[in-house]
Design a protein around this motif. Structure first.
Motif, PDB file in Angstrom:
ATOM      1  N   TYR A  87       1.039  -1.399   0.102  1.00 52.95           N
ATOM      2  CA  TYR A  87      -0.084   0.108   0.042  1.00 52.95           C
ATOM      3  C   TYR A  87       0.865   1.034  -0.063  1.00 52.95           C
ATOM      4  O   TYR A  87       0.488   2.227  -0.755  1.00 52.95           O
ATOM      5  CB  TYR A  87      -1.068  -0.044   1.215  1.00 52.95           C
ATOM      6  CG  TYR A  87      -1.907  -0.970   1.124  1.00 52.95           C
ATOM      7  CD1 TYR A  87      -3.078  -0.606   0.247  1.00 52.95           C
ATOM      8  CD2 TYR A  87      -2.072  -2.227   1.901  1.00 52.95           C
ATOM      9  CE1 TYR A  87      -4.288  -1.561   0.248  1.00 52.95           C
ATOM     10  CE2 TYR A  87      -2.873  -3.095   1.600  1.00 52.95           C
ATOM     11  CZ  TYR A  87      -4.213  -2.866   0.845  1.00 52.95           C
ATOM     12  OH  TYR A  87      -5.258  -3.479   0.809  1.00 52.95           O
ATOM     13  N   LYS A  88       1.917   1.153   0.810  1.00 55.15           N
ATOM     14  CA  LYS A  88       2.764   2.484   0.916  1.00 55.15           C
ATOM     15  C   LYS A  88       3.562   2.871  -0.641  1.00 55.15           C
ATOM     16  O   LYS A  88       3.465   3.967  -1.157  1.00 55.15           O
ATOM     17  CB  LYS A  88       3.824   2.238   2.013  1.00 55.15           C
ATOM     18  CG  LYS A  88       4.752   3.162   2.228  1.00 55.15           C
ATOM     19  CD  LYS A  88       5.774   3.065   3.430  1.00 55.15           C
ATOM     20  CE  LYS A  88       6.789   4.363   3.537  1.00 55.15           C
ATOM     21  NZ  LYS A  88       7.541   4.139   4.548  1.00 55.15           N
ATOM     22  N   ALA A  89       3.953   1.590  -0.943  1.00 53.41           N
ATOM     23  CA  ALA A  89       4.777   1.792  -2.455  1.00 53.41           C
ATOM     24  C   ALA A  89       3.644   2.445  -3.578  1.00 53.41           C
ATOM     25  O   ALA A  89       4.079   3.187  -4.301  1.00 53.41           O
ATOM     26  CB  ALA A  89       5.354   0.310  -3.012  1.00 53.41           C
ATOM     27  N   PHE A 148      -3.811  -1.711   6.610  1.00 60.27           N
ATOM     28  CA  PHE A 148      -3.160  -1.068   5.812  1.00 60.27           C
ATOM     29  C   PHE A 148      -3.615  -0.280   4.789  1.00 60.27           C
ATOM     30  O   PHE A 148      -3.391   0.787   4.355  1.00 60.27           O
ATOM     31  CB  PHE A 148      -1.899  -1.941   5.136  1.00 60.27           C
ATOM     32  CG  PHE A 148      -1.045  -2.630   5.909  1.00 60.27           C
ATOM     33  CD1 PHE A 148      -0.108  -1.914   6.675  1.00 60.27           C
ATOM     34  CD2 PHE A 148      -1.262  -3.945   6.212  1.00 60.27           C
ATOM     35  CE1 PHE A 148       0.911  -2.832   7.331  1.00 60.27           C
ATOM     36  CE2 PHE A 148      -0.572  -4.800   7.245  1.00 60.27           C
ATOM     37  CZ  PHE A 148       0.448  -4.078   7.829  1.00 60.27           C
ATOM     38  N   TYR A 149      -4.671  -0.642   4.359  1.00 56.88           N
ATOM     39  CA  TYR A 149      -6.064  -0.350   3.335  1.00 56.88           C
ATOM     40  C   TYR A 149      -6.330   1.024   4.120  1.00 56.88           C
ATOM     41  O   TYR A 149      -6.160   2.369   3.373  1.00 56.88           O
ATOM     42  CB  TYR A 149      -6.673  -0.925   3.203  1.00 56.88           C
ATOM     43  CG  TYR A 149      -7.891  -0.396   2.186  1.00 56.88           C
ATOM     44  CD1 TYR A 149      -7.865  -0.358   0.633  1.00 56.88           C
ATOM     45  CD2 TYR A 149      -9.049   0.343   2.467  1.00 56.88           C
ATOM     46  CE1 TYR A 149      -8.921   0.053  -0.200  1.00 56.88           C
ATOM     47  CE2 TYR A 149      -9.960   1.075   1.719  1.00 56.88           C
ATOM     48  CZ  TYR A 149      -9.709   0.754   0.248  1.00 56.88           C
ATOM     49  OH  TYR A 149     -10.541   1.333  -0.543  1.00 56.88           O
ATOM     50  N   ASP A 150      -6.616   1.187   5.279  1.00 53.15           N
ATOM     51  CA  ASP A 150      -7.142   2.204   6.131  1.00 53.15           C
ATOM     52  C   ASP A 150      -6.257   3.269   6.516  1.00 53.15           C
ATOM     53  O   ASP A 150      -6.489   4.314   6.066  1.00 53.15           O
ATOM     54  CB  ASP A 150      -7.715   1.871   7.434  1.00 53.15           C
ATOM     55  CG  ASP A 150      -9.233   0.771   7.151  1.00 53.15           C
ATOM     56  OD1 ASP A 150      -9.588   1.015   6.118  1.00 53.15           O
ATOM     57  OD2 ASP A 150      -9.387   0.242   8.228  1.00 53.15           O
ATOM     58  N   GLU A 194      -4.826   7.781  -0.740  1.00 63.23           N
ATOM     59  CA  GLU A 194      -3.459   8.052  -1.369  1.00 63.23           C
ATOM     60  C   GLU A 194      -3.332   7.330  -2.726  1.00 63.23           C
ATOM     61  O   GLU A 194      -2.230   7.392  -3.295  1.00 63.23           O
ATOM     62  CB  GLU A 194      -2.401   7.685  -0.394  1.00 63.23           C
ATOM     63  CG  GLU A 194      -2.207   8.628   0.831  1.00 63.23           C
ATOM     64  CD  GLU A 194      -1.366   8.402   1.934  1.00 63.23           C
ATOM     65  OE1 GLU A 194      -0.138   8.314   1.271  1.00 63.23           O
ATOM     66  OE2 GLU A 194      -1.651   8.415   3.148  1.00 63.23           O
ATOM     67  N   PHE A 195      -4.562   6.256  -2.963  1.00 63.84           N
ATOM     68  CA  PHE A 195      -4.185   5.529  -4.206  1.00 63.84           C
ATOM     69  C   PHE A 195      -5.714   5.317  -4.715  1.00 63.84           C
ATOM     70  O   PHE A 195      -6.660   5.843  -4.154  1.00 63.84           O
ATOM     71  CB  PHE A 195      -3.545   4.085  -3.853  1.00 63.84           C
ATOM     72  CG  PHE A 195      -4.598   3.356  -2.858  1.00 63.84           C
ATOM     73  CD1 PHE A 195      -5.588   2.571  -2.988  1.00 63.84           C
ATOM     74  CD2 PHE A 195      -3.974   3.499  -1.253  1.00 63.84           C
ATOM     75  CE1 PHE A 195      -6.216   2.045  -1.953  1.00 63.84           C
ATOM     76  CE2 PHE A 195      -4.728   2.823  -0.377  1.00 63.84           C
ATOM     77  CZ  PHE A 195      -5.782   2.024  -0.947  1.00 63.84           C
TER      78      PHE A 195
END
Length: 58
Positions: A2-4, A25-27, A32-33
């Motif tokens: 998710y961060k990437a 991680f989604y939350d 941001e994506f």
């Protein structure tokens, strides 16, 4: 992953099993994506299968 995707180091992922494994991680990176929606409908819930002959504590 998710961060990437959120910061542009990755382009996409199709390895997301919501909500069981990656919802946290989604939350964290939501907004941001771009979420394109599910790529697989009606998949079985992820779990661990243990044969009956195994002596485990439940």
């Amino acid at each position: 992953m998710y961060k990437a995707v959120a910061n542009g180091d990755g382009d996409s992922t199709v390895a997301v099993w919501m909500p069981i494994t990656t919802k946290k991680f989604y939350d964290k990176y939501e907004g941001e994506f771009e979420d394109l929606g599910p790529n697989l409908e009606e998949a079985k819930i992820i779990g661990l299968v243990v044969p009956e002959y195994m002596d485990i504590i439940q």
